[in-house]
Scaffold this motif. Sequence first.
Motif, short mmCIF file in Angstrom:
data_model
loop_
_atom_site.label_atom_id
_atom_site.label_comp_id
_atom_site.label_asym_id
_atom_site.label_seq_id
_atom_site.Cartn_x
_atom_site.Cartn_y
_atom_site.Cartn_z
N LYS A 98 0.82 -1.07 -0.06
CA LYS A 98 -0.08 0.08 0.03
C LYS A 98 0.88 1.17 0.08
O LYS A 98 0.40 2.26 -0.18
N GLY A 99 2.20 1.15 0.18
CA GLY A 99 2.91 2.20 0.10
C GLY A 99 3.46 2.57 1.52
O GLY A 99 2.66 2.69 2.58
N ILE A 100 4.81 2.57 1.66
CA ILE A 100 5.38 3.22 2.81
C ILE A 100 5.33 4.56 2.70
O ILE A 100 5.46 5.33 1.92
N PRO A 101 4.65 5.26 4.13
CA PRO A 101 4.58 6.63 4.26
C PRO A 101 5.97 7.28 3.81
O PRO A 101 6.95 6.93 4.38
N ASP A 102 6.08 8.37 2.84
CA ASP A 102 6.99 8.76 2.40
C ASP A 102 8.15 9.17 3.67
O ASP A 102 9.07 9.26 3.75
N SER A 103 7.31 9.86 4.69
CA SER A 103 8.31 10.35 5.66
C SER A 103 9.02 9.31 6.73
O SER A 103 10.06 9.35 7.12
N LEU A 104 8.68 7.95 6.35
CA LEU A 104 9.05 6.84 6.87
C LEU A 104 9.92 6.00 6.05
O LEU A 104 10.52 5.04 6.45
N ARG A 105 10.01 6.47 4.62
CA ARG A 105 10.62 5.61 3.76
C ARG A 105 12.00 5.18 3.99
O ARG A 105 12.42 4.06 3.95
#
Lengths: 599, 215
Positions: A98-105
Amino acid sequence: MNEEELLIRAAEERAIIVNKYAHGREEGAQIDPWEDPQFEIYHVTDRYGFIHDERIAQRNDKKQIQVEMEREKKWLKMAKEWDHHKRSPEKLRRRVYKGIPDSLRGTFWSRLLNLETIKQEQKGKYEEMRAIAWKWSPDIRQIDLDVNRTYRDHVMFRERYGLKQQALFNILSAYSVYNREIGYCQGMSQIAALLLMYMNEEDAFWALSALICDKKYCMHGFYIQGFPKLVRYQDHHDKIMNKFLPKLKKHLDRHGVDTGIYTLKWFFQCYLDRVPFRLALRIWDAYLLDGERVLIAVGYNLLKLHRQQLMRLGMDDILTYLQIRMERSEMDDDIVMESLQRCMEELKKAKLHYPGPSPPDELPKMPFGTFTEPTFEQKVGRRTSELTALERVATESVVLRRQQTEEQLEMDQLSPRPPGATSNGHHRLSHISGSDGGNLGGSKFSFDPSIDDASSLVSRRSLADTSVTSTADLSVFSSVTRSHAQDNSLDTHSNVSDESSGPRAITPTATPRALTPQPSAPSPDVVRIYVPYSSPSPPSPCRQNGDLPPRSLPCPLTSDQNKLIIKVDNNSQEEQTPIVEHGHLVKPFQLNSPEIDLK
Amino acid sequence: MANRGGAAQRPNSQTQGKICQFKLVLLGESAVGKSSLVLRFVKGQFHEYQESTIGAAFLTQTVCLEDTTVKFEIWDTAGQERYHSLAPMYYRGAQAAIIVYDITNMDSFGRAKVWVKELQRQASPNIVIALAGNKADLANSRAVECDEAQAYADENGLLFMETSAKTAKNVNEIFLAIAKKLPKNEQVSGAGSANQGRRLVESDSSAKTAGNCCK
Ligand SMILES: Nc1nc2c(ncn2[C@@H]2O[C@H](COP(=O)(O)OP(=O)(O)OP(=O)(O)O)[C@@H](O)[C@H]2O)c(=O)[nH]1
Ligand SMILES: [Mg+2]
């Protein structure tokens, strides 16, 4: 110039370049004005740091950002229970797709790559390599040329000799001496830059190193001389195309766009620059979690999702589509990723999800990080000899691929065939004609209902769940079908009607037909067959097509009364699957051997 | 041989008089400006930060010559040595090639000569080869003399020009010169079938190249 002068010149050249990066943009640095892209007042930066012209409408990411903010909490919780999630990664996998949140990538990419452990083990190594590289790396010149050309439209890399450019230069040169078998290969700079968007310099170095040598990714075989892994992956991609998208494959071949032409950048850079950046990030999330099988599956997925458009295009436009338009595609990323997961399942069932572990010639042979002085030729950047043996293999295989495609196309044209059948049918038949025609094998048995399904978004499973087997649709079959079925050549079904039914073959109705049968099918002479079948072993490569005489297809039956419904379920307990014609059972249908030997 | 139907399938191709379609490949060391030359020719643009080419890129451009429309199918290849082994895939069956070097870099000229040799050995015998000394705008850091390159080109029957993708100098000209030199005897007809390659008629491939350079 004599040898000594050449060496001196090379050393000087390197020293000048290294010096420029070492000093970066500090005071007194001489940077020509043209080296820095100008910022215009119309320029805006998107959420990932790429600079765009504001006057050109950009996507609105607000909603996506909102969703991600809500997900962050869950991810932070997951971080706390990381060991547990790594051991049983179902939930993790679901969320990653579903996608890693960009801030935690950055955080999670680092974890997926085990960077903490690696850094512990390799303390001090990076600095050591960097220092050696500045003195010795024979790849400095090429690296400098490419740093100057890597993501200059991104805020981090915009300024010549800026911080991230320095970092990019450093990790690429350090890597070029850390892994002497690769040195530096064009294509690596974009990957390194991507990592630097989410990590600091040293982490990005080890991340690059993990991607190249960890057996989960094994990019080593892509970048070394002769690109052995590329050749192997392209063969595998061909197998998938032949099996699941034969019509599209034939279409691309016919227009001179064979696998060798469009997959290189896909595999070398894991789809960077070939899909929208935001989608590339999602693909990278999956790649870092699941490794190299993602590379294979994404290729299949993209072609499947875009095949209707591709089928309409000729050579120029196909290439423009693959090179440019796909990168600007507005397709919803979630849909692409969901479809990717289904593709992975589909490939797994067909045992085509994994091209197998890297054979020895793709693996590093020398230990990493041991310094050996470059040879004279390396130092002055001159090639030692003509192509090496490994490179010749690459040359031969790319040329061979083209030749075989051309021969196949020629053969398709020469050999007689019934009007309803396309060359595709021939192509496939010619592969299997060496064996007993009554023997149904994995490769022959490659009909997948989604091939011609107008909606690629219908999963295989959803088709399986509905036992609708009689949806009429011209796009699937022409009249030749029935005779094929009697000939036990199920595979050819999917290939029929490429030309005969003309543009109808790619009607873009996005209806999951299995669920919503189309009431007014243009021809009554149509069948749908669902064959949930997985081959116990992947079919061997169909390389030498030329030497088998093509078998001519049986004449089509043209009675417009024909209606044939077949259900073959090899996995079921039933030994015999009924064939029903005109509503009557006509004969039992049996699979003798699920395997076929392709010589 | 074995050209695809390609443009032949365009519906109106018959109405436009004579149309010829040629495959052209660009070869040369990394960063000499191959992609930049193509971009200038096809789109009239120049990017200082043109991305390095991974594998190859494909573009097309059409030019008109009196009664003939010439369509170039251009394969722009990657310059790094390591990608050399893939080059045959692109020059195979090409009717024309531009071999590019950077006039400020002697090594790139040496590299260009290696390409010429390889094409003379391996490519179609009738291939039209042009040599482009690019970055002519940087003449004050010149490392390769124009006369030297011209002499080499004459010896080998190559077209030769010094070009600049940045200022557009000689960019259209070099493509036009190639178009002129290519044999255009056969017309691409409307009936496009996969293997209907135009057989290029033996022509004056030995004809003396027009001296064409410097200033
Ligand atoms: N001054 C000047 N610079 C040029 C010219 N042509 C290209 N360049 C610059 O040279 C660099 C390399 O150009 P490219 O077109 O990417 O070179 P390439 O030959 O395609 O390189 P590869 O893709 O790595 O093989 C870029 O920074 C261009 O801006 C020119 O005519 N004059
Ligand atoms: Mg280029």
